[in-house]
Design a protein around this motif. Structure first.
Motif, PDB file in Angstrom:
ATOM      1  N   GLY A 199     -15.467   6.829  -8.509  1.00 40.85           N
ATOM      2  CA  GLY A 199     -16.789   6.567  -9.064  1.00 40.85           C
ATOM      3  C   GLY A 199     -16.930   5.222  -9.750  1.00 40.85           C
ATOM      4  O   GLY A 199     -17.894   5.005 -10.497  1.00 40.85           O
ATOM      5  N   ILE A 200     -16.024   4.300  -9.490  1.00 39.44           N
ATOM      6  CA  ILE A 200     -16.063   3.011 -10.192  1.00 39.44           C
ATOM      7  C   ILE A 200     -17.268   2.183  -9.766  1.00 39.44           C
ATOM      8  O   ILE A 200     -17.961   1.591 -10.600  1.00 39.44           O
ATOM      9  N   GLU A 201     -17.537   2.148  -8.459  1.00 33.97           N
ATOM     10  CA  GLU A 201     -18.678   1.363  -7.993  1.00 33.97           C
ATOM     11  C   GLU A 201     -19.999   1.996  -8.429  1.00 33.97           C
ATOM     12  O   GLU A 201     -20.934   1.286  -8.810  1.00 33.97           O
ATOM     13  N   PHE A 202     -20.064   3.323  -8.393  1.00 40.36           N
ATOM     14  CA  PHE A 202     -21.283   3.990  -8.875  1.00 40.36           C
ATOM     15  C   PHE A 202     -21.488   3.702 -10.360  1.00 40.36           C
ATOM     16  O   PHE A 202     -22.611   3.491 -10.814  1.00 40.36           O
ATOM     17  N   GLN A 203     -20.390   3.679 -11.123  1.00 44.57           N
ATOM     18  CA  GLN A 203     -20.497   3.367 -12.545  1.00 44.57           C
ATOM     19  C   GLN A 203     -21.023   1.952 -12.743  1.00 44.57           C
ATOM     20  O   GLN A 203     -21.863   1.699 -13.614  1.00 44.57           O
ATOM     21  N   THR A 204     -20.552   1.016 -11.913  1.00 41.26           N
ATOM     22  CA  THR A 204     -21.038  -0.361 -11.981  1.00 41.26           C
ATOM     23  C   THR A 204     -22.536  -0.411 -11.696  1.00 41.26           C
ATOM     24  O   THR A 204     -23.291  -1.122 -12.370  1.00 41.26           O
ATOM     25  N   LEU A 205     -22.961   0.355 -10.711  1.00 43.15           N
ATOM     26  CA  LEU A 205     -24.388   0.439 -10.373  1.00 43.15           C
ATOM     27  C   LEU A 205     -25.194   1.001 -11.531  1.00 43.15           C
ATOM     28  O   LEU A 205     -26.241   0.460 -11.900  1.00 43.15           O
ATOM     29  N   MET A 206     -24.713   2.093 -12.138  1.00 41.84           N
ATOM     30  CA  MET A 206     -25.449   2.713 -13.238  1.00 41.84           C
ATOM     31  C   MET A 206     -25.490   1.803 -14.463  1.00 41.84           C
ATOM     32  O   MET A 206     -26.475   1.785 -15.203  1.00 41.84           O
ATOM     33  N   ASN A 207     -24.436   1.044 -14.691  1.00 43.70           N
ATOM     34  CA  ASN A 207     -24.444   0.105 -15.811  1.00 43.70           C
ATOM     35  C   ASN A 207     -25.550  -0.934 -15.654  1.00 43.70           C
ATOM     36  O   ASN A 207     -26.121  -1.420 -16.631  1.00 43.70           O
ATOM     37  N   ALA A 208     -25.855  -1.268 -14.402  1.00 44.54           N
ATOM     38  CA  ALA A 208     -26.911  -2.245 -14.126  1.00 44.54           C
ATOM     39  C   ALA A 208     -28.302  -1.623 -14.200  1.00 44.54           C
ATOM     40  O   ALA A 208     -29.279  -2.297 -14.559  1.00 44.54           O
ATOM     41  N   VAL A 209     -28.387  -0.340 -13.882  1.00 48.31           N
ATOM     42  CA  VAL A 209     -29.689   0.331 -13.806  1.00 48.31           C
ATOM     43  C   VAL A 209     -30.217   0.735 -15.172  1.00 48.31           C
ATOM     44  O   VAL A 209     -31.400   0.591 -15.465  1.00 48.31           O
ATOM     45  N   THR A 210     -29.345   1.253 -16.030  1.00 44.50           N
ATOM     46  CA  THR A 210     -29.804   1.851 -17.277  1.00 44.50           C
ATOM     47  C   THR A 210     -30.268   0.803 -18.275  1.00 44.50           C
ATOM     48  O   THR A 210     -29.773  -0.318 -18.319  1.00 44.50           O
ATOM     49  N   VAL A 211     -31.222   1.203 -19.106  1.00 43.18           N
ATOM     50  CA  VAL A 211     -31.789   0.333 -20.140  1.00 43.18           C
ATOM     51  C   VAL A 211     -31.250   0.787 -21.494  1.00 43.18           C
ATOM     52  O   VAL A 211     -31.248   1.968 -21.805  1.00 43.18           O
ATOM     53  N   ASN A 212     -30.785  -0.146 -22.304  1.00 44.10           N
ATOM     54  CA  ASN A 212     -30.144   0.220 -23.570  1.00 44.10           C
ATOM     55  C   ASN A 212     -30.735  -0.553 -24.740  1.00 44.10           C
ATOM     56  O   ASN A 212     -30.076  -1.369 -25.381  1.00 44.10           O
ATOM     57  N   GLU A 213     -32.002  -0.318 -24.993  1.00 43.04           N
ATOM     58  CA  GLU A 213     -32.709  -0.972 -26.095  1.00 43.04           C
ATOM     59  C   GLU A 213     -32.657  -0.057 -27.311  1.00 43.04           C
ATOM     60  O   GLU A 213     -33.231   1.033 -27.315  1.00 43.04           O
ATOM     61  N   THR A 214     -31.946  -0.480 -28.352  1.00 44.87           N
ATOM     62  CA  THR A 214     -31.808   0.377 -29.521  1.00 44.87           C
ATOM     63  C   THR A 214     -31.446  -0.465 -30.740  1.00 44.87           C
ATOM     64  O   THR A 214     -31.076  -1.628 -30.616  1.00 44.87           O
ATOM     65  N   TYR A 215     -31.575   0.138 -31.924  1.00 42.43           N
ATOM     66  CA  TYR A 215     -31.159  -0.517 -33.160  1.00 42.43           C
ATOM     67  C   TYR A 215     -30.990   0.564 -34.228  1.00 42.43           C
ATOM     68  O   TYR A 215     -31.458   1.698 -34.078  1.00 42.43           O
ATOM     69  N   PHE A 216     -30.301   0.233 -35.295  1.00 39.54           N
ATOM     70  CA  PHE A 216     -30.070   1.182 -36.378  1.00 39.54           C
ATOM     71  C   PHE A 216     -31.390   1.611 -37.020  1.00 39.54           C
ATOM     72  O   PHE A 216     -32.311   0.808 -37.190  1.00 39.54           O
ATOM     73  N   PHE A 217     -31.452   2.906 -37.385  1.00 44.49           N
ATOM     74  CA  PHE A 217     -32.576   3.501 -38.116  1.00 44.49           C
ATOM     75  C   PHE A 217     -33.878   3.485 -37.315  1.00 44.49           C
ATOM     76  O   PHE A 217     -34.959   3.563 -37.900  1.00 44.49           O
ATOM     77  N   ARG A 218     -33.780   3.387 -36.003  1.00 39.01           N
ATOM     78  CA  ARG A 218     -34.983   3.441 -35.171  1.00 39.01           C
ATOM     79  C   ARG A 218     -35.615   4.823 -35.316  1.00 39.01           C
ATOM     80  O   ARG A 218     -34.929   5.831 -35.250  1.00 39.01           O
ATOM     81  N   GLU A 219     -36.936   4.875 -35.508  1.00 38.17           N
ATOM     82  CA  GLU A 219     -37.639   6.137 -35.786  1.00 38.17           C
ATOM     83  C   GLU A 219     -36.918   6.859 -36.937  1.00 38.17           C
ATOM     84  O   GLU A 219     -36.477   7.996 -36.813  1.00 38.17           O
ATOM     85  N   HIS A 220     -36.829   6.150 -38.065  1.00 36.43           N
ATOM     86  CA  HIS A 220     -35.997   6.580 -39.196  1.00 36.43           C
ATOM     87  C   HIS A 220     -36.403   7.925 -39.781  1.00 36.43           C
ATOM     88  O   HIS A 220     -35.575   8.619 -40.392  1.00 36.43           O
ATOM     89  N   ASP A 221     -37.665   8.319 -39.610  1.00 35.04           N
ATOM     90  CA  ASP A 221     -38.102   9.592 -40.176  1.00 35.04           C
ATOM     91  C   ASP A 221     -37.316  10.763 -39.612  1.00 35.04           C
ATOM     92  O   ASP A 221     -37.095  11.769 -40.308  1.00 35.04           O
ATOM     93  N   GLN A 222     -36.860  10.648 -38.375  1.00 38.35           N
ATOM     94  CA  GLN A 222     -36.086  11.741 -37.785  1.00 38.35           C
ATOM     95  C   GLN A 222     -34.691  11.850 -38.412  1.00 38.35           C
ATOM     96  O   GLN A 222     -34.167  12.955 -38.549  1.00 38.35           O
ATOM     97  N   PHE A 223     -34.116  10.735 -38.809  1.00 34.54           N
ATOM     98  CA  PHE A 223     -32.833  10.792 -39.508  1.00 34.54           C
ATOM     99  C   PHE A 223     -33.007  11.443 -40.879  1.00 34.54           C
ATOM    100  O   PHE A 223     -32.127  12.172 -41.351  1.00 34.54           O
TER     101      PHE A 223
END
Length: 273
Positions: free
Chosen positions: A61-85
């Protein structure tokens, strides 16, 4: 070299393996560039050979993993939507602390965890609250299909953008600034366990065990209705009785399955098994 028919084949393969549905209008150029780069890297002549490699010559699954690493979006930061924490630490965990056997840890899953900001936000909130972690063991596990972001999460190094919403005194207490990056202090690195897991891999999910709380914010928006339902039921199976699921503010479990009870804590709507 690469055309709409190729995109259709590849997107269908991705959907079957990951549940992620790629719209041609949004993802064609990105996938096109990725395939061209992989053809060059793997020294292949055309898409047909690449697709054959992906389907039949990728046992680990190494090549599929490489593909998924390119496809997925990883936009995040600490305390995002902090009310839920705040709801997690002030309402949900104290409730579970009262009702769960005293010798059992409270277990929290972050899925997808991306580069670690979400689960480590839980750690920081728990440290600030302090009382609960003195009385009860709490285990936090982060999973993501993208191996690249899991490695970054394990390293515990973050950008200035990642920490911009953390109060300055907490940044000073819990991070060391090195150049342009912020490193978690040594005592905190490793307080979250990170794993590469596909949320549709039921065997891998079973190995994780049962959880009291699942955070899965802004993931279901990438799935079609059938995949959303499958993920929701996977979460249901992974939760202990009375456990809770946190979704993103634009996601509603009641539109997917009817097995959860909606609960409102302050301005946050969460879902209980």
């Amino acid at each position: 070299m690469f055309n709409e028919g190729n995109f259709s084949k590849l997107s269908e393969f991705i959907y079957r393996k990951s549940g992620i549905f790629l719209e041609e209008s949004k993802h064609y150029e990105k996938i096109h560039k990725f395939v061209l780069a992989r053809l060059d890297e793997l020294e292949l002549d055309n898409f047909r050979k690449y697709f054959f490699t992906l389907r039949f010559e990728d046992p680990d699954g190494i090549e599929f993993q490489t593909l998924m690493n390119a496809v997925t979006v990883n936009e995040t930061y600490f305390f995002r939507e902090h009310d839920q924490f705040e709801v997690l630490v002030n309402d949900v965990l104290p409730l579970l602390h009262k009702t769960r056997p005293k010798d059992e840890p409270l277990r929290i899953l972050s899925s997808p965890c991306s580069t670690g900001e979400e689960p480590y936000s839980m750690v920081l909130y728990l440290l600030e609250e302090a009382n609960l972690i003195e009385e009860r063991d709490i285990e936090i596990i982060g999973i993501d299909i993208d191996s690249t972001v899991i490695k970054k999460a394990q390293d515990g190094k973050f950008s200035e953008r990642s920490v911009h919403a953390i109060p300055p005194v907490q940044v000073q207490n819990y991070f060391k600034k090195k150049g342009l990056s912020y490193h978690l202090i040594d005592d905190l690195v490793g307080t979250v366990e990170f794993k590469v897991v596909n949320i549709f891999d039921r065997a891998a999910l079973r190995e994780l065990g049962k959880f009291d709380v699942i955070f899965s914010r802004n993931m279901l928006i990438y799935f079609d209705d059938a995949s959303k339902k499958e993920v929701a039921m996977n979460f249901y199976d992974m939760l202990k009785p009375g456990g809770f699921v946190f979704l993103g503010h634009a996601e509603y479990m009641s539109r997917i399955v009817s097995v959860f009870k909606a609960k409102k804590f302050g301005g946050s709507l969460i879902y209980q098994k």
